[in-house]
Write a protein that holds these residues in place. Structure first.
Motif: not given
Length: 302
Positions: A135-136, A139, A148-151, A172-175, A200
């Motif tokens: 996922a990172g 992103a 931007r990538t959002v999960l 993870s630090d993904l929003p 987030r």
């Protein structure tokens, strides 16, 4: 039908029954779907499943422009727990198209690799770590295209239930794409999640859900696709999600992103062809009434 003017509202083809799952239901042609979006006063859409709209950027820009629509972003459901290189290649392809057409967000879901959303095999610890790392990487690939990538926590994916959502947020630090419907079906209160993790929430899918059917999906009594066909998702205000509380909270938290109306639908052979338009119009009216009411209230800064 009223379109809110003080927030950015978009649509998605899934509200018209357009889905990537084989055998999902009747698929309306793109000209009809985009035309009805425009007639409702909407000015932007998400991309929809691969192949539904043109993959050539010039052709896609032309088609959207013919209907006065912009592109918000696109949904990408790919396995993240295995074959990371495949996921990154798919993301690069999607990101290039989205960026070329003025979109700004890649909506990523951790697909299982199986058809549909009715099964979710358990992951090993190694597979979970691969999921987070991939996922990172996705992103980072999208960022190189300016996106931007959002999960997106999504039923039938590896980030579905409350435990998986919380674990992803920790690892993870993904929003997130906060989808009010999928979160509720997975057992998460979307308003509570937003309040606990306001930093987030980077993209919003608004939908309403019948709690009775959602409970049956969680209990394994009915498959997800069958529940959608039975009316799992309903126009805003007709279900059991506290849509007004959600809109109030994200407004007070300073959210300035898109409010994407997504009432996942599956059209059968006898479904009224004007049903998606009527349902979306009802959701727009409900959202407009909420926004108008909140505009009259001071924003709580605490």
């Amino acid at each position: 039908m009223t379109t809110p003017s003080t927030i950015r509202v978009a649509a998605a083809p899934i509200s018209w029954g357009v889905c990537e799952v084989p055998g999902w239901g009747r698929v309306l042609d793109a000209a009809t779907v985009l035309g009805e979006m425009a007639e409702l006063g909407l000015r932007a859409t998400e991309l929809g499943p691969p192949g539904y709209l043109p993959r050539d950027p010039a052709a896609l820009r032309s088609l959207l422009g013919d209907h006065g629509l912009g592109l918000v972003g696109g949904f990408l459901a790919v396995p993240l727990h295995e074959r990371p290189a495949d996921a990154v290649r798919a993301a690069a392809d999607s990101a290039a198209l989205l960026a070329a057409c003025g979109a700004d967000v890649l909506v990523l879901a951790a697909a299982t690799g199986l058809d549909g959303y009715d099964e979710r095999p358990a992951l090993t610890e190694t597979q979970w770590r691969t999921l987070v790392d991939t996922a990172g990487e996705v992103a980072g690939t999208a960022a190189r295209h300016g996106l931007r990538t959002v999960l997106h926590p999504h039923v039938g994916t590896h980030v579905e239930n409350s435990a998986a959502v919380e674990r992803f947020l920790a690892d993870s630090d993904l929003p997130l794409c906060l989808d009010t419907g999928h979160l509720m079906v997975g057992g998460t209160d979307p308003v509570d999640l937003a309040k606990r993790h306001p930093d987030r929430v980077a993209h919003l899918h608004l939908k309403d859900v019948r709690a009775d059917l959602a409970g049956r999906v969680r209990a394994g009594e009915i498959g997800y696709a069958a529940a959608v066909a039975e009316g799992l998702y309903v126009p805003l205000g007709d279900g059991d999600v506290d849509i007004e509380a959600m809109v109030r909270f994200v407004r007070e938290a300073g959210y300035t992103g898109w409010y994407v109306l997504e009432q996942d639908a599956a059209l059968g052979p006898d479904s009224p062809l004007d049903e998606p338009r009527r349902d979306t119009a009802r959701s727009l009216d409900r959202l407009a009434s909420i926004v108008d009411r909140l505009q009259q209230q001071p924003i709580d800064q605490e």
